[in-house]
Design an enzyme around this catalytic site. Structure first.
Site, short mmCIF file in Angstrom:
data_model
loop_
_atom_site.label_atom_id
_atom_site.label_comp_id
_atom_site.label_asym_id
_atom_site.label_seq_id
_atom_site.Cartn_x
_atom_site.Cartn_y
_atom_site.Cartn_z
N ASN A 1 0.85 -1.20 0.00
CA ASN A 1 0.00 0.00 0.00
C ASN A 1 0.88 1.25 0.00
O ASN A 1 1.30 1.72 1.04
CB ASN A 1 -0.94 -0.04 1.22
CG ASN A 1 -1.89 1.14 1.25
OD1 ASN A 1 -1.79 2.04 0.42
ND2 ASN A 1 -2.79 1.15 2.22
N CYS B 1 -2.04 5.45 0.48
CA CYS B 1 -3.00 6.06 1.40
C CYS B 1 -2.76 7.57 1.51
O CYS B 1 -1.66 7.99 1.88
CB CYS B 1 -2.91 5.39 2.77
SG CYS B 1 -4.21 5.97 3.85
N ASN C 1 -5.53 3.86 -5.73
CA ASN C 1 -5.97 4.11 -4.36
C ASN C 1 -6.86 5.37 -4.41
O ASN C 1 -7.16 5.89 -5.49
CB ASN C 1 -4.77 4.28 -3.44
CG ASN C 1 -5.08 3.85 -2.01
OD1 ASN C 1 -6.11 4.25 -1.46
ND2 ASN C 1 -4.22 3.06 -1.41
C1 FMN Z 1 -13.14 3.25 3.99
C2 FMN Z 1 -12.00 2.88 3.11
C3 FMN Z 1 -10.84 2.33 3.65
C4 FMN Z 1 -9.76 1.97 2.84
N1 FMN Z 1 -8.66 1.39 3.39
C5 FMN Z 1 -7.64 0.98 2.58
C6 FMN Z 1 -6.53 0.27 3.11
O1 FMN Z 1 -6.45 -0.02 4.30
N2 FMN Z 1 -5.56 -0.10 2.25
C7 FMN Z 1 -5.60 0.18 0.91
O2 FMN Z 1 -4.68 -0.20 0.17
N3 FMN Z 1 -6.65 0.84 0.38
C8 FMN Z 1 -7.66 1.22 1.18
N4 FMN Z 1 -8.75 1.87 0.64
C9 FMN Z 1 -8.76 2.18 -0.81
C10 FMN Z 1 -9.51 1.10 -1.61
O3 FMN Z 1 -8.87 -0.15 -1.51
C11 FMN Z 1 -9.67 1.49 -3.09
O4 FMN Z 1 -8.39 1.65 -3.65
C12 FMN Z 1 -10.48 2.77 -3.28
O5 FMN Z 1 -11.52 2.87 -2.33
C13 FMN Z 1 -11.11 2.88 -4.67
O6 FMN Z 1 -11.99 1.80 -4.92
P1 FMN Z 1 -13.61 1.91 -4.75
O7 FMN Z 1 -14.06 3.08 -5.57
O8 FMN Z 1 -14.14 0.58 -5.22
O9 FMN Z 1 -13.86 2.12 -3.31
C14 FMN Z 1 -9.84 2.20 1.44
C15 FMN Z 1 -11.00 2.74 0.89
C16 FMN Z 1 -12.08 3.07 1.71
C17 FMN Z 1 -13.33 3.64 1.06
#
Ligand code: FMN
Length: 350
Positions: free
Chosen positions: A137, A140, A205
């Site tokens: 990751n 973030c 991300n």
């Molecule tokens: C509430 C929340 C927590 C997340 N936590 C992480 C995380 O711990 N590690 C990570 O690599 N990405 C994290 N992400 C990012 C997601 O894995 C993803 O890359 C991003 O939300 C875009 O995809 P989506 O539109 O389907 O949500 C998080 C996203 C959300 C919404």
């Protein structure tokens, strides 16, 4: 042949029954949730990012949503950190998952501090617990960048190279670098991950954001005792940013790609695959709707392939990425032009 065999994918030598992975986030944050997702039919689950020295309790509230007039979600913001659970707890979660589903298709997601040796340690910790793919990751956008980790790494191509190389040299399994869109040109960052030995990248991300302002109460979202911090945007509105990243990385590297960002139905996943993705990851939609949509998504995707006489997803992967050209290429295709006002009127009418 089973109905959905056409959806099987090979991701750097690891087989998945379909391309849909629950991405790293709150819906992959406990053993129960991971098991529930896999039992519902998801092809894989990327676990909530685990860490060691950087694990800390998050603030509350940490989510905010922007909706349209029909109350449908447009975009979602979070200021959630990596997991709040320590490695001992995760050790238990992992054992529970493998006990319940011995060949559970899980992908480990890790984040260390700025101390590069911590990344290698976490990668070995993952491999020792059965990981056959490890996602780093690097993306973030909140909480860690000010401590020189998270998106800070994605934003420094030399660091992407160094941290990826350190992990690649420490483990035998394929490494996926998960990249931030909050950079000038994500493809250049992906090239550095490739040079360092990553087999794959995940993109994207979340997108750095400030969700909005309540002008009557003079308050920012999400409000934490009257304050907030910049967060990460996800959900339907970020899909165009994800598609751009995936298609450009596909056109300029040999990396395997996990496409992420705004997927909220099976057709969105086909879009990502046509732009070059091998797997896709979904987080926000699982937050809003749980895991059971996967049944309809897989059967509709299989029907689509059959309808178009495609034997497998290999037949459509990257199919449209070659249609993305420089502007001057398009200019040469045009002889007659609508007036700008005519085109604006057509766009408004839809
Ligand atoms: C509430 C929340 C927590 C997340 N936590 C992480 C995380 O711990 N590690 C990570 O690599 N990405 C994290 N992400 C990012 C997601 O894995 C993803 O890359 C991003 O939300 C875009 O995809 P989506 O539109 O389907 O949500 C998080 C996203 C959300 C919404």
């Amino acid at each position: 042949m089973q109905e959905n065999d056409s959806l099987e994918i090979d991701f750097d030598g690891v087989k998945f029954k379909n391309p849909f992975w629950v991405g790293s986030g709150p819906t992959s944050g406990t053993a129960d949730k991971i098991i529930q997702a896999l039992k519902a039919g998801w092809g894989g689950v990327v676990i909530k990012t685990v860490g060691d020295s950087i694990v800390r309790k998050g603030v509350r509230p940490m989510y905010a949503a922007m909706r349209d007039q029909n109350k449908d979600l447009v975009v979602f913001e979070n200021i959630e950190l990596i997991t709040e659970d320590n490695l001992e707890t995760w050790d238990r979660y992992i054992r529970t998952v493998y006990h319940e589903i011995p060949d559970a298709p899980i992908i480990f997601s890790i984040m260390g501090s700025a101390d590069i040796s911590e990344w290698a340690k976490l990668a070995r910790w993952s491999e020792d617990r059965g990981a056959n793919l490890i996602e780093l990751n690097f993306g973030c956008p909140h909480g860690e960048p000010e401590k020189r980790s998270g998106a800070y790494i994605s934003q420094h191509p030399d660091l992407v190279y160094e941290y990826t190389k350190e992990v690649v040299q420490s483990v035998g399994v394929p490494v996926i670098a998960k990249l931030s869109p909050n950079v000038t040109e994500i493809t250049e960052i992906a090239k550095n991950a490739e040079r360092a030995g990553a087999k794959a990248v995940s993109a994207i991300n979340t997108v750095s954001c400030l969700m909005g302002v309540d002008i009557e109460r003079e308050m920012l979202f999400p409000p934490v005792f009257g304050y907030t911090t910049y967060g990460g945007l996800s959900g339907p509105g970020v899909k165009p940013i994800g598609l751009k990243a995936v298609s450009s990385i596909y056109n300029n590297t040999k990396l395997t790609i996990s496409g992420i960002g705004g997927i909220s139905n099976w057709t969105n996943a086909v879009e990502y695959i046509m732009c070059g993705a091998t797997s896709v990851q979904v987080v926000t939609d699982t937050i809003m709707h749980g895991f059971n949509q996967i049944k309809e998504w897989t059967s509709s995707m299989a029907d689509y392939l059959k309808r178009h006489n495609y034997a497998s997803l290999d037949d459509i992967r990257g199919k449209l990425a070659g249609k993305i050209k420089e502007y001057s290429y398009l200019e040469n295709l045009i002889s007659e032009r609508d007036s700008i006002d005519d085109e604006l009127r057509k766009i408004r009418e839809v």
